[in-house]
Design an enzyme around this catalytic site. Structure first.
Site, short mmCIF file in Angstrom:
data_model
loop_
_atom_site.label_atom_id
_atom_site.label_comp_id
_atom_site.label_asym_id
_atom_site.label_seq_id
_atom_site.Cartn_x
_atom_site.Cartn_y
_atom_site.Cartn_z
N ARG A 7 3.36 5.29 0.74
CA ARG A 7 2.74 5.26 2.06
C ARG A 7 2.81 6.66 2.67
NH1 ARG A 7 6.01 1.59 6.06
NH2 ARG A 7 4.57 2.57 7.52
N LYS B 232 4.02 -0.17 13.33
CA LYS B 232 3.20 -0.90 14.31
C LYS B 232 4.06 -1.45 15.44
CE LYS B 232 -0.85 -2.68 11.85
NZ LYS B 232 -1.52 -3.92 11.40
N GLU C 188 -3.76 -6.53 8.50
CA GLU C 188 -3.35 -7.66 9.33
C GLU C 188 -3.79 -7.35 10.76
OE1 GLU C 188 0.76 -9.18 8.53
OE2 GLU C 188 0.85 -7.39 7.26
#
Length: 710
Positions: A274, A284, A48
Site C-alpha cells: 500500500r 479512513k 467500501e
C-alpha cells in the site's frame, strides 16, 4: 478504459509499466503465455463506501485500470463492497464515482455492488452448510475472540461446532427471517481452529445486524462479512486478478478456501504494498475523526489527502497518475516521501499553468517621477517557454504594490531586493530606486515606499547594460483585483505522525501543523485575473501555483488556494556548526607522545542512525552524465516494482559505468528526492573514500532488491 472528461483528463490511458514489467504484470504475462483464462485480463477496483477515497486508493485505481488498459480486451470493473450498512452512505458512493471518473478512468457499464449478489451469497452459504463446512454459532463476539486462541496457542472448538446440517440450515433460515436479536448468532465457516493462520480459525461469514441498507432497505437483517463476500463477488464477475494490498496477504488462504469449497470460478488474489506517504495520514478512521472533530472543514478540505481534497487544492489528475506510475508496484511496505508527490505536481503545473503576478502581502510603492494621470500597459508572456500560450496586457501606473518581504530597510548581506538607495527591476516594466520610507508613527511598521523610475529601462532592460541583482513582481494599485488567498501546507509536522506520537506517548494528533492553513485577505492581483473562473490554475510568479477555489470563489469574492510552492521548503540541508578542535594535552617529560584519537564526526545516537532506511539495491542501468565532471546516472532496483533514478559523484572511480550493472549496493532509501540540474535524484549510495580512492559499499551473496539492511 480511459475517459475524456474535460480539460483535466486525457483521452489515452496512462503508460503504466510499459518500460518494464512489475511483479504483477510478470505474473499476468506468465498466465497469458500459458493460455490461462483464455487470454482474458479482468480486474476490479472494489472500494467500501464508508469514506472518501484518498491518494492511496488512487494508486490502486491506477494499477487496476492501468493493468486492464495494458492488454487487448482488458476490463476493469468498479464494484462497491457494500456489506456493512451501518457505516455506508450514498454520499460516499457518489464521491467515489466522481473521483474515479475525474482521475480519467471509465468502467463503461460495469458498475456493480456486492449487494447485487446478496441472494446468491446466501444460497452459497446454505451450500456450505449442506457440505458440513459452515455452522451457526451462539457464542458472543467476546467469546469468539476468547475461543480463537493466539499466535502461539491454538483455538478451541465452539460448543456449537458439531450441530447437524439440518439444525444449522433451520437456524440460518431463522436468522434471515429475523427471529433472533442482533449479535446473538453468527454463521461461521468450519475450517481449522488449530491453524497457524488466525483467519482460518472458523471465521464468521454472516452476522445479524438490523440496519437499513442504502440499496436493499430493510430486506435483510443478516449481512455477509467482507472476507466471505469479496472472493465470491470476484468469482461471479469473472475477475481473473483480484489485486489488493499487503494486509490481505494472510487472508488469501481463506479467499481460496471459499472458492475451492464452492467449486466456482477461481479468481487469483495478488497483494502489493500500500502507499504510505510521509507527513500524511491514510487511515479512513483517522480522516473521519479529523472531519467529525472539525479539525478540517470537510472531506474535501485541501489539506486532506483525499482525492476530493487534492482536487480542490488544484492538483491535476495527470499529476496523481504520474506519481502513481513513478512509485511503482512493490511487494514490501515502505514510506514514500511526500516531496516526490509535490515534485510531480510542480512538474505538471510548470508545463501547463499560465504565469500571472499577485502580491499577497501588499506594500505600497509611489513612483514620484512618474506622471500621476498616466497609465501604460506592458505585454508580458503567459509562459516563458510556450509562446503558443500567448500574452496578457498588464497595466502600470504611479502607485504600485510589491511584497512586504521584498523590502528591507537595513538589509543583511545576500539580500538583493529593494532597500533604500538600491535599484531593482520590476518584472517586464522599469528599473526603480527606493528614495524614501514612510512608517506608521505608532508601530514603526513600513507602510509606503517612495521611489523613482528610469524611463529608459522600459521593458526591464537598461540601454547602458547596467545590471540589477533582483527582479520583483508587482501590481498596479488602482487596477488591482482584490482576492482572498489560502496558503495550504502539510497537515502534520512529523514524517510519520501517528508512529512518532505513539513513541512519545502523545495524542494521535499531537503533530498537527497549526500553520497548515493561513488565510490572507485583501491580496492584490493583476487585472487579467478579474474574470478568473473557478477551477482555473495559475502560477503566481515567484510564489507558487494557485487554484481558484471551485466551492467558495465567486465573481464578487475571488478565493485562491495554494496548490504547491515553487520549491520544496522542507528539503533544506541542515548544516552542523563546525566543532572546535580540542587542544592537544601537554606531553609528559621524556615520554613518547601518545597517539591522539581523531574525531571522525559529531556523535549521533542509535535513534539517529535508525532513521536511515538502508536497502539493498541492484544497479540495472548506469551511464555518464553529459556536462558533469563526476556524476554517474543510475537506475537502481530497490524492490519497489520500478527503478529509482540516482545520481552519484563516482565517475573518477568508475570511468566506465557499464561495469556497475548488476552490482548489489546499499541505498539510503528514505532521503527526500533532490531536484538536480540533470534530473531528480531519489536516494544515495553508501561509499567509502580515503587515500586508496573511492569504493562503493557492495554486498556479497545474493541479496534481493529491497531487503532491509540493519
Amino acid at each position: 478504459m480511459m475517459k475524456n472528461n474535460g480539460s483535466d483528463t486525457p483521452t489515452t490511458a496512462p503508460a503504466v509499466g510499459q518500460a518494464g514489467l512489475d511483479f504483477i504484470r510478470a505474473i499476468i504475462k506468465e498466465d497469458l503465455d500459458s493460455g490461462k483464462h483464455g487470454g482474458t485480463v479482468h480486474t476490479r477496483f472494489p472500494p467500501e463506501p464508508n469514506g472518501y477515497l484518498h491518494i492511496g486508493h488512487a494508486k490502486s485505481i491506477c494499477l487496476n485500470f492501468g493493468i486492464a488498459a495494458d492488454y487487448p480486451g482488458g476490463l476493469c470493473n468498479l464494484r462497491f463492497d457494500d456489506t456493512n450498512p451501518s457505516k455506508e452512505d450514498q454520499e460516499y458512493i457518489d464521491s467515489i464515482i466522481e473521483d474515479v471518473r475525474w482521475l480519467g478512468f471509465d468502467w463503461e457499464d460495469r458498475c456493480f455492488y456486492a449487494s447485487d449478489y446478496f441472494e446468491q451469497l446466501y444460497a452459497y452459504a446454505e451450500k456450505l452448510i449442506e457440505k458440513g463446512l459452515a455452522y451457526v454459532c451462539d457464542l458472543s463476539a467476546e467469546e469468539v475472540r476468547a475461543y480463537r486462541g493466539t499466535l502461539t496457542e491454538p483455538g478451541k472448538d465452539s460448543p456449537y461446532r458439531n450441530r447437524s446440517v439440518a439444525e444449522n440450515l433451520d437456524l440460518f433460515r431463522q436468522m434471515r427471517s429475523g427471529v433472533f436479536p442482533d449479535g446473538s448468532r453468527t454463521l461461521r465457516a468450519k475450517i481449522d481452529m488449530a491453524s497457524a493462520n488466525l483467519n482460518m480459525r472458523d471465521p464468521v461469514m454472516y452476522r445479524i445486524l438490523r440496519a437499513t441498507h442504502h440499496r436493499t432497505g430493510d430486506t435483510w437483517c443478516i449481512y455477509p462479512m467482507y472476507d466471505y463476500a469479496h472472493p465470491i463477488s470476484d468469482s461471479i464477475e469473472g475477475i481473473t486478478y483480484s489485486i489488493c494490498t499487503l494486509e490481505f496477504e494472510d487472508h488469501r488462504p481463506l479467499y481460496d478456501w471459499f472458492l475451492e469449497k464452492l467449486d466456482i470460478f477461481r479468481s487469483r488474489q495478488i497483494e502489493f504494498a500500500r502507499l504510505n506517504l510521509s507527513y500524511t495520514v491514510m487511515s479512513k478512521r483517522k480522516l473521519l475523526q479529523l472531519v467529525q472533530e472539525k479539525t478540517v472543514s470537510g472531506w474535501d478540505d485541501p489539506r486532506m489527502p483525499t482525492i476530493a481534497g487534492l482536487r480542490r487544492r488544484g492538483v491535476t489528475p495527470q499529476a496523481i497518475r504520474d506519481f502513481c506510475e513513478r512509485i511503482g508496484v512493490a511487494k514490501k511496505d515502505s514510506m514514500v516521501d511526500v516531496a516526490l508527490f509535490e515534485h510531480c505536481v510542480r512538474e505538471d503545473l510548470n508545463a501547463s499553468a499560465p504565469r500571472v503576478m499577485a502580491v499577497l502581502r501588499p506594500l505600497k510603492v509611489v513612483i514620484e517621477n512618474y506622471p500621476e494621470d498616466k497609465t501604460e500597459e506592458f505585454e508580458i508572456a503567459c509562459h516563458p517557454d510556450k509562446p503558443e500560450m500567448g500574452s496578457r496586457r498588464v497595466p502600470f501606473a504611479r502607485e504600485l504594490f510589491i511584497e512586504q518581504d521584498d523590502f528591507m530597510e537595513d538589509p543583511p548581506a545576500h539580500f538583493f531586493r529593494l532597500a533604500p538607495g538600491r535599484e531593482v527591476r520590476l518584472r517586464g516594466a522599469y528599473f526603480i530606486t527606493c528614495t524614501g520610507v514612510i512608517k506608521d508613527p505608532r508601530t514603526g511598521e513600513v507602510t509606503e515606499l517612495k521611489c523613482t523610475y528610469d524611463p529608459l529601462t522600459k521593458g526591464g532592460d537598461a540601454p547602458d547594460n547596467r545590471k540589477v541583482k533582483a527582479t520583483l513582481h508587482w501590481v498596479s494599485a488602482k487596477h488591482a483585483v482584490k482576492a482572498d488567498v489560502r496558503l495550504y501546507d502539510r497537515l502534520f509536522t512529523a514524517e510519520n505522525p501517528f508512529a512518532e506520537a505513539e513513541k512519545a506517548g502523545l495524542d494521535s494528533f499531537a503533530f498537527l501543523n497549526k500553520d497548515s492553513l493561513i488565510t490572507l485577505e485583501g491580496c492584490a492581483l493583476e487585472a487579467s485575473l478579474k474574470d478568473a473562473r473557478p477551477g482555473s490554475r495559475y502560477q503566481f510568479e515567484r510564489l507558487g501555483y494557485f487554484f481558484v477555489d471551485p466551492k467558495d470563489s465567486s465573481a464578487e469574492r475571488l478565493v485562491f488556494n495554494r496548490t504547491v510552492t515553487l520549491k520544496d521548503t522542507y528539503a533544506k540541508i541542515e548544516k552542523r556548526e563546525p566543532q572546535p578542535a580540542a587542544k592537544p594535552a601537554p606531553k609528559p617529560a621524556k615520554a613518547a607522545p601518545k597517539p591522539q584519537a581523531q574525531a571522525l564526526a559529531p556523535e549521533i545516537t542509535i535513534d539517529d542512525f535508525a532513521r536511515l532506511d538502508l536497502r539493498v539495491g541492484i544497479i540495472r542501468e548506469a551511464a555518464l552524465v553529459e556536462g558533469a565532471d563526476k556524476l554517474v546516472k543510475m537506475q537502481i532496483d530497490v524492490g519497489e516494482g520500478r527503478t529509482r533514478q540516482i545520481f552519484a559523484g563516482i565517475k573518477p572511480a568508475f570511468p566506465d559505468p557499464a561495469t556497475l550493472i548488476g552490482t548489489s549496493v546499499i541505498v539510503v532509501a528514505n532521503l527526500k528526492p533532490r531536484q538536480m540540474k540533470f534530473g531528480l535524484s531519489e536516494g544515495m549510495l553508501l561509499a567509502a573514500s580515503g587515500q586508496g580512492g573511492l569504493s562503493l559499499c557492495t554486498l556479497a551473496g545474493k541479496p534481493q532488491p529491497g531487503d532491509k539492511i540493519s
